[in-house]
Structures are given as structure tokens and as C-alpha cells.
Design a protein around this motif. Sequence first.
Motif, PDB file in Angstrom:
ATOM      1  N   ALA A 120       0.855  -1.189   0.000  1.00 35.65           N
ATOM      2  CA  ALA A 120       0.000   0.000   0.000  1.00 35.65           C
ATOM      3  C   ALA A 120       0.889   1.236   0.000  1.00 35.65           C
ATOM      4  O   ALA A 120       1.882   1.290   0.717  1.00 35.65           O
ATOM      5  CB  ALA A 120      -0.924   0.018   1.210  1.00 35.65           C
ATOM      6  N   GLN A 121       0.531   2.178  -0.848  1.00 37.25           N
ATOM      7  CA  GLN A 121       1.216   3.458  -0.906  1.00 37.25           C
ATOM      8  C   GLN A 121       0.178   4.538  -0.666  1.00 37.25           C
ATOM      9  O   GLN A 121      -0.955   4.441  -1.142  1.00 37.25           O
ATOM     10  CB  GLN A 121       1.877   3.669  -2.260  1.00 37.25           C
ATOM     11  N   PHE A 122       0.572   5.570   0.058  1.00 40.31           N
ATOM     12  CA  PHE A 122      -0.332   6.657   0.403  1.00 40.31           C
ATOM     13  C   PHE A 122       0.166   7.951  -0.218  1.00 40.31           C
ATOM     14  O   PHE A 122       1.326   8.308  -0.052  1.00 40.31           O
ATOM     15  CB  PHE A 122      -0.413   6.822   1.923  1.00 40.31           C
ATOM     16  N   LYS A 123      -0.720   8.645  -0.921  1.00 37.39           N
ATOM     17  CA  LYS A 123      -0.440   9.975  -1.446  1.00 37.39           C
ATOM     18  C   LYS A 123      -1.346  10.936  -0.687  1.00 37.39           C
ATOM     19  O   LYS A 123      -2.557  10.729  -0.627  1.00 37.39           O
ATOM     20  CB  LYS A 123      -0.752  10.063  -2.936  1.00 37.39           C
ATOM     21  N   ILE A 124      -0.764  11.981  -0.127  1.00 39.24           N
ATOM     22  CA  ILE A 124      -1.521  12.938   0.666  1.00 39.24           C
ATOM     23  C   ILE A 124      -1.369  14.314   0.034  1.00 39.24           C
ATOM     24  O   ILE A 124      -0.255  14.824  -0.123  1.00 39.24           O
ATOM     25  CB  ILE A 124      -1.051  12.945   2.134  1.00 39.24           C
ATOM     26  N   TYR A 125      -2.521  14.887  -0.334  1.00 41.18           N
ATOM     27  CA  TYR A 125      -2.570  16.185  -0.995  1.00 41.18           C
ATOM     28  C   TYR A 125      -3.225  17.206  -0.067  1.00 41.18           C
ATOM     29  O   TYR A 125      -4.207  16.891   0.604  1.00 41.18           O
ATOM     30  CB  TYR A 125      -3.418  16.118  -2.270  1.00 41.18           C
ATOM     31  N   GLY A 126      -2.702  18.410  -0.063  1.00 42.59           N
ATOM     32  CA  GLY A 126      -3.309  19.481   0.707  1.00 42.59           C
ATOM     33  C   GLY A 126      -2.636  20.797   0.408  1.00 42.59           C
ATOM     34  O   GLY A 126      -1.645  20.861  -0.328  1.00 42.59           O
ATOM     35  N   ARG A 127      -3.191  21.846   0.979  1.00 42.39           N
ATOM     36  CA  ARG A 127      -2.573  23.160   0.833  1.00 42.39           C
ATOM     37  C   ARG A 127      -1.300  23.213   1.669  1.00 42.39           C
ATOM     38  O   ARG A 127      -1.260  22.733   2.792  1.00 42.39           O
ATOM     39  CB  ARG A 127      -3.534  24.246   1.273  1.00 42.39           C
ATOM     40  N   ARG A 128      -0.281  23.808   1.086  1.00 38.76           N
ATOM     41  CA  ARG A 128       1.042  23.854   1.705  1.00 38.76           C
ATOM     42  C   ARG A 128       0.991  24.375   3.138  1.00 38.76           C
ATOM     43  O   ARG A 128       1.572  23.781   4.041  1.00 38.76           O
ATOM     44  CB  ARG A 128       1.985  24.718   0.874  1.00 38.76           C
ATOM     45  N   GLY A 129       0.279  25.457   3.386  1.00 37.28           N
ATOM     46  CA  GLY A 129       0.235  26.059   4.709  1.00 37.28           C
ATOM     47  C   GLY A 129      -0.406  25.178   5.764  1.00 37.28           C
ATOM     48  O   GLY A 129      -0.105  25.297   6.951  1.00 37.28           O
ATOM     49  N   ALA A 130      -1.288  24.280   5.349  1.00 37.69           N
ATOM     50  CA  ALA A 130      -1.952  23.373   6.284  1.00 37.69           C
ATOM     51  C   ALA A 130      -1.224  22.030   6.375  1.00 37.69           C
ATOM     52  O   ALA A 130      -1.169  21.422   7.437  1.00 37.69           O
ATOM     53  CB  ALA A 130      -3.403  23.156   5.876  1.00 37.69           C
ATOM     54  N   LEU A 131      -0.670  21.570   5.273  1.00 38.75           N
ATOM     55  CA  LEU A 131      -0.054  20.244   5.232  1.00 38.75           C
ATOM     56  C   LEU A 131       1.351  20.227   5.838  1.00 38.75           C
ATOM     57  O   LEU A 131       1.684  19.330   6.622  1.00 38.75           O
ATOM     58  CB  LEU A 131      -0.018  19.744   3.785  1.00 38.75           C
ATOM     59  N   ASP A 132       2.157  21.203   5.504  1.00 33.31           N
ATOM     60  CA  ASP A 132       3.550  21.198   5.967  1.00 33.31           C
ATOM     61  C   ASP A 132       3.694  21.118   7.493  1.00 33.31           C
ATOM     62  O   ASP A 132       4.497  20.332   7.983  1.00 33.31           O
ATOM     63  CB  ASP A 132       4.308  22.404   5.418  1.00 33.31           C
TER      64      ASP A 132
END
Length: 129
Positions: free
Chosen positions: A2-14
Motif C-alpha cells: 500500500a502506498q499513500f499519497k496525501i494532498y493538501g494546501r502547503r500552509g496546512a499540510l507542511d
Amino acid sequence: MAQFKIYGRRGALDPVRSRLSDVVHACAVDVLQLPPDKRFHRFFPMSAEDFPTPPGRTERYTIVEILMFEGRSVATKKALYARLYRDFSEQLGIDGHDLEITVLETPRHDWAIRGLPGDELTLSYRVDQ
């Protein structure tokens, strides 16, 4: 696998990247029964222009794509969704309205890992539970 890709806005994700990785990994180990050393995560922090927030979502809107070998039961996948929603809320403060999860399943023969087709690999864990 299993591989996970996580997408989000830089300011919230970082700022939560490390904790988010720990949450996702704990869910995968507990629910998918992946070995603890199998941590395959990729993060895609994006600008607001490249990651628009849909109506009803906040700046913490996050998308998790899970790529895995086919074979897990619907019950196992639903248990994974429930665990991710719970842990994202409790541990990261990301509400269910701000989390979307997609599972993409692939036949083992459509993966190649460590020089072999996936259906020729000997795994130390099951993918059919």
C-alpha cells in the motif's frame, strides 16, 4: 502493498506532515496489517491556486489516495476509512468534511517491485483479509 499519497494546501499540510505520516502509518499497520517497516507515503503540498478548496471545506481540506494490491474485503476498507476519519479528527484536528479518501486497487501482476512483478513476490503479510 500500500502506498499513500496525501494532498493538501502547503500552509496546512507542511506543519502536520510528520504527525500525519504517523497517523496514516498507524492506521495502515492496525487495519491493513502492514508490517511496521512498510511506510510508503508521499506528500503533495500545493498552493491555493493548484489546490482549490471546494464549497463547505476549509483550508485544511486534505485528500488521501491509497494505492494497494487488490484483494482486501469491503469490510477492511470501510474499517480503514473509519479509522482514518477518527484519527485525523482526534489527532490532527482535521474534520471529516475536510478529508476525502480514495482507494485505488491494482492486480498484483500490474505492479513491479524490487525487480519482480507483484504476483511473483513473497509477502510477509496478507492482502486478502
